[in-house]
Design a protein around this motif. Structure first.
Motif, short mmCIF file in Angstrom:
data_model
loop_
_atom_site.label_atom_id
_atom_site.label_comp_id
_atom_site.label_asym_id
_atom_site.label_seq_id
_atom_site.Cartn_x
_atom_site.Cartn_y
_atom_site.Cartn_z
N GLY A 7 47.77 44.70 32.00
CA GLY A 7 48.69 43.62 32.31
C GLY A 7 47.90 42.39 32.73
O GLY A 7 47.04 42.48 33.60
N LEU A 8 48.20 41.26 32.08
CA LEU A 8 47.51 40.01 32.43
C LEU A 8 48.54 38.99 32.89
O LEU A 8 49.46 38.65 32.15
CB LEU A 8 46.79 39.44 31.20
CG LEU A 8 45.62 40.23 30.61
CD1 LEU A 8 45.18 39.60 29.29
CD2 LEU A 8 44.46 40.25 31.59
N THR A 13 45.74 28.53 37.63
CA THR A 13 44.63 28.62 38.56
C THR A 13 43.86 29.92 38.44
O THR A 13 42.65 29.93 38.44
CB THR A 13 45.15 28.51 40.03
OG1 THR A 13 46.17 27.52 40.06
CG2 THR A 13 44.05 28.14 40.98
N LYS A 14 44.64 31.02 38.36
CA LYS A 14 43.94 32.31 38.29
C LYS A 14 44.56 33.26 37.27
O LYS A 14 45.73 33.13 36.91
CB LYS A 14 43.85 32.96 39.67
CG LYS A 14 45.19 33.25 40.29
CD LYS A 14 45.00 33.79 41.70
CE LYS A 14 46.27 34.00 42.45
NZ LYS A 14 47.22 34.97 41.96
N ILE A 15 43.71 34.19 36.86
CA ILE A 15 44.15 35.26 35.96
C ILE A 15 44.11 36.55 36.77
O ILE A 15 43.05 36.93 37.27
CB ILE A 15 43.20 35.42 34.77
CG1 ILE A 15 43.05 34.10 34.01
CG2 ILE A 15 43.67 36.54 33.85
CD1 ILE A 15 41.85 34.07 33.08
N ALA A 16 45.27 37.19 36.93
CA ALA A 16 45.28 38.51 37.56
C ALA A 16 45.36 39.54 36.44
O ALA A 16 46.25 39.46 35.59
CB ALA A 16 46.47 38.63 38.50
N ILE A 30 41.65 42.97 39.00
CA ILE A 30 40.68 41.91 39.28
C ILE A 30 41.39 40.56 39.17
O ILE A 30 42.40 40.43 38.48
CB ILE A 30 39.49 41.98 38.28
CG1 ILE A 30 38.36 41.08 38.75
CG2 ILE A 30 39.92 41.59 36.88
CD1 ILE A 30 37.11 41.17 37.90
N THR A 31 40.87 39.57 39.89
CA THR A 31 41.38 38.21 39.75
C THR A 31 40.21 37.30 39.39
O THR A 31 39.17 37.35 40.05
CB THR A 31 42.03 37.73 41.06
OG1 THR A 31 43.02 38.67 41.44
CG2 THR A 31 42.68 36.38 40.89
N ALA A 50 38.52 38.91 31.99
CA ALA A 50 39.41 39.57 32.94
C ALA A 50 39.90 40.90 32.37
O ALA A 50 39.86 41.94 33.05
CB ALA A 50 40.59 38.66 33.27
N ALA A 51 40.33 40.89 31.12
CA ALA A 51 40.84 42.12 30.49
C ALA A 51 39.71 43.15 30.36
O ALA A 51 39.91 44.34 30.62
CB ALA A 51 41.45 41.80 29.13
N SER A 52 38.52 42.69 29.98
CA SER A 52 37.38 43.62 29.78
C SER A 52 37.02 44.31 31.08
O SER A 52 36.69 45.50 31.09
CB SER A 52 36.15 42.87 29.28
OG SER A 52 36.47 42.17 28.11
#
Ligand SMILES: [Zn+2]
Length: 300
Positions: A7-8, A13-16, A30-31, A50-52
């Motif tokens: 889940g992204l 500002t940020k990617i969770a 991770i963020t 982020a996904a990796s």
């Protein structure tokens, strides 16, 4: 082997990012900063990173939630308020699919909010749910029997653009007047307060000022609550839902609710509708990741 979905939750500002199991549990997360201002190439690079970083053996699909207009069918981010002007019509689905070789689903974050609350949050155990995010604007989603309603061209549930007052001087983000969003969002609260006091104050400050007995703040919140109740009444009248779940920063303003619920009860015509459950969102920190991970329909 266990099945996971990435889940992204992709903000300006940020990617969770998180790996979520089929019961909605976030296993790894991770963020990372989005670095939206640095442009398309860097944004995509950060999404990929982020996904990796949360990838696990057994990942079956990726779900992406974004604020703004999304083309669900083609996995395209059309445009949104938190990204640079040239970050438009981006084929995020195709990009991630090419890199990870699994199906990718992308949709609006108010919808994924509704899905998360419907399946694992306040709506758990109920069938028909309307979700509303009350923030700077108003987003929405409709879940019927556990499924998001998308409509013919993927615009179903855009309830911020219902017209509540055609003669209103308050303009919506879409440019039209008197929409639900123009009269019941954080922006609306600021506009009401400015009209009453002649001063600009950010929404959260106005909410705080009620406690300091600022008359204008009290009146602005009451005015907003009325429109909120009216909008909710229209929605209940339309769908007779089991539950309306409300999230977003503005929903945490307690003074809003007495006026909203009073207006709601006045606005619906059936006694049964007066008892519609209107509740606040239940999921906290990981709601964005969980909602995105629910887009690919791999559950339970
Ligand atoms: Zn509008």
């Amino acid at each position: 082997m266990n099945k996971y979905i990435i889940g992204l939750d992709l903000g300006g500002t940020k990617i969770a990012a998180g790996a979520v199991d089929t019961r909605g549990k976030v296993i790894k997360k991770i963020t990372l900063p989005t670095e939206a201002r640095r442009g398309k190439k860097i944004i995509l690079k950060n999404i990929l990173a982020a996904a990796s970083k949360v990838w696990l053996p057994g990942v079956k699909a990726v779900g992406v939630a974004m604020a703004g207009q999304c083309d669900f069918k083609n996995g395209v981010f059309v445009s949104g308020p938190n990204f640079p002007k040239n970050f438009k019509n981006i084929k995020i689905g195709k990009f991630l699919k090419e890199n990870f070789r699994v199906p990718v689903y992308l949709d609006n974050d108010a919808r994924t909010f509704t899905l998360a609350e419907a399946i694992f949050g306040a709506g758990r155990g109920f069938k028909n749910i309307i979700g509303i995010t009350l923030g700077t604007g108003i987003g929405g989603g409709i879940v019927i029997n556990g499924q998001l309603i998308r409509g013919k061209n993927n615009t179903a549930g855009e309830l911020g653009h219902m017209t509540l007052d055609i003669s209103s001087p308050y303009r919506c983000s879409c440019g039209r007047f008197g929409h639900f969003e123009a009269l019941a969002s954080g922006t609306a609260l600021e506009n009401f307060y400015k009209k009453l006091s002649g001063k600009f104050l950010p929404g959260p400050e106005i909410a705080k000022n009620i406690l300091a007995k600022d008359k204008n703040a009290k009146q602005a919140v009451a005015q907003l609550g009325k429109f909120l109740g009216l909008g909710l009444a229209n929605l209940a009248q339309l769908l007779d839902p089991d539950l309306i779940v409300i999230g977003g920063g503005l929903s945490n303003t307690p003074a809003l609710w007495p006026a909203a619920l009073q207006e709601f009860k006045k606005g619906v015509i059936y006694k049964s509708l007066k008892n519609t459950k209107i509740v606040r969102a239940k999921l906290k920190d990981d709601a964005g990741i969980i909602g995105a991970a629910l887009l690919p329909d791999i559950r339970y």
